[in-house]
Design a protein around this motif. Sequence first.
Motif, PDB file in Angstrom:
ATOM      1  N   SER A 163       0.836  -1.195   0.000  1.00 53.52           N
ATOM      2  CA  SER A 163       0.000   0.000   0.000  1.00 53.52           C
ATOM      3  C   SER A 163       0.873   1.248   0.000  1.00 53.52           C
ATOM      4  O   SER A 163       2.034   1.224   0.402  1.00 53.52           O
ATOM      5  CB  SER A 163      -0.900   0.005   1.242  1.00 53.52           C
ATOM      6  OG  SER A 163      -1.794  -1.095   1.205  1.00 53.52           O
ATOM      7  N   THR A 183      -3.588  -0.822  -1.623  1.00 52.67           N
ATOM      8  CA  THR A 183      -4.363   0.411  -1.439  1.00 52.67           C
ATOM      9  C   THR A 183      -3.481   1.645  -1.574  1.00 52.67           C
ATOM     10  O   THR A 183      -2.269   1.597  -1.384  1.00 52.67           O
ATOM     11  CB  THR A 183      -5.013   0.445  -0.046  1.00 52.67           C
ATOM     12  OG1 THR A 183      -3.987   0.462   0.955  1.00 52.67           O
ATOM     13  CG2 THR A 183      -5.895  -0.766   0.182  1.00 52.67           C
ATOM     14  N   GLU A 207      -8.160  -0.538  -3.211  1.00 52.01           N
ATOM     15  CA  GLU A 207      -8.885   0.643  -2.744  1.00 52.01           C
ATOM     16  C   GLU A 207      -8.022   1.891  -2.866  1.00 52.01           C
ATOM     17  O   GLU A 207      -6.810   1.852  -2.680  1.00 52.01           O
ATOM     18  CB  GLU A 207      -9.295   0.439  -1.280  1.00 52.01           C
ATOM     19  CG  GLU A 207     -10.040   1.596  -0.659  1.00 52.01           C
ATOM     20  CD  GLU A 207     -10.455   1.330   0.781  1.00 52.01           C
ATOM     21  OE1 GLU A 207     -10.899   2.275   1.449  1.00 52.01           O
ATOM     22  OE2 GLU A 207     -10.314   0.168   1.227  1.00 52.01           O
TER      23      GLU A 207
END
Length: 538
Positions: free
Chosen positions: A340, A357, A379
Amino acid sequence: MFDKDKFYLEARPDGIYLGCYDTDFKENDVYAFLKEYSILRYDVKALRQFLKDGKACKVCPRNPALEKEARIIVTLAADKMTASVAIDPPFFTKPWPTEQDIVKSLTAHGVKRGIDTTAIQSLLARKLENDPTVVAMGVPPVEGKDAYIELIKDPDKPFEVRDDEKIDFWSRSTIVTVHPGQEIAVKHPLETGKDGIDVTGKPAKAKKVRNVEFSFGEGLKRDEENPLMLVAVAEGQLKNDKGRLVVLPELDIHRDIDFGVGSIDFTGAVKIHGSVHEGFHVTAQGNININGTVEGADIDSQGVIIIHGGVRGMGKGTIRANGDISLSFGDQATIRSGGSILIQNAILHSRLYAQRTVMALGAGKHSQIAGGRIEAGLEVACNILGSEMGTKTEVIVGLPPQMLEKRKVFTTEIKRCEDNLERIEPNLLLLKKMEAAGQLDDNKRAMMMNITKMKFQLQSARESMQKELDALDEQLSLVRDKGIVRVKEICYPGVVLSIRGLKYIVHEPCKYTSFIADDEKRAIVLGAYDYKFGKPGG
């Protein structure tokens, strides 16, 4: 200065006679010669005649007081390794000293060893006057050698550049890294000296030699097969810690990465207390922690990257990590993460890719994503998305296009390998049957060997690519049915969203919103910021 070899004095019963070997002389030379031998009262008339014709003449009557004995002058060197003799010659009828006289004089001066009778005989034969000649020699000590440590890898050695050498100053590094088994230093053992003896018979001691041992700490050891060799047993930075060599698993740099340090390629973790300047790179197998900013530089880690001061990319350099990447802000940056990406403040006009993410949820109004292209497998979440000016901002979530393209390449290549294997298998079987029947000539045997080699190469390539494809499919399975964009405060018009292949352009400001792909509607729908998968609609 006159030449003694031109004149001679001869003592005869009736007086002292002056003669010459060479008539080419000056009057002053004659007077100087007589003065040298203390003849101060001479027959002026006879001397004037000698000056005219150069014939031997009686210059004065004999004076027994002037007829001195020869004098033996013995001199010992300061270290008493040599003894020299000079002969102050006798005058007139007095004899030159004998060899025994010189030996006796040497003995009287304490000379007991190394007397060279040949040198004494030569001195007497040539009748050298007042010319010190070495006639005795001692045995000098053989000096030993101190032990010393030779550094094969020197952490303090400055970077050397030849006058004719071209060098990339951005790529060079002053950091010395080592690997297990690498030779670091070698000990050259001491060599003991041998005592000598001077001409007086006293021993001449060789200087004492000093021993030295390796001084080392963690990450190093003596080689088991060669104890005189120091080797590394760990990956890391070789450093001189107050005279002691150590290998540090973490590289700790208390300054900026610039020309004074150079670029970094390190096997462990790296901590930089300053900034990384434009054009340099930092590569590490471990985590990278940077207190300052990264300005147009390449940062690459197989672990995690933390940049407390943020990234000013200036359209140059890339930040890459297999794990998570955390930074304060980003501007015109390129960032790629196998995990991420976490941003505390704004990320502007940048290209980001994260397998999981991208989060820009720091406290304050500057936590924003605006401009550029943001890609994430699962996301993207931020406080503010886009800008009031309508800056085009692309957000892609779900199946990453690069991964899909990579999967397509692997699938195509595996299929090609399998097709080639199917084509060559019948030919290989035929050749093996011919071999069993004894029908193979040299050309066909060479062909069979080449086809067999090709088969193994194709099988190996197929297995390798299949492993890569399986790992890729595992990653894709994590994001296949997921993908969401969350905006906590406001999403401005001008934002272009793509979730699992579905596209959505934001035309109106949206607050506290999430964007989700609806498979049934084949469209992106809006939901609440805290939407959870498994719940319908928003």
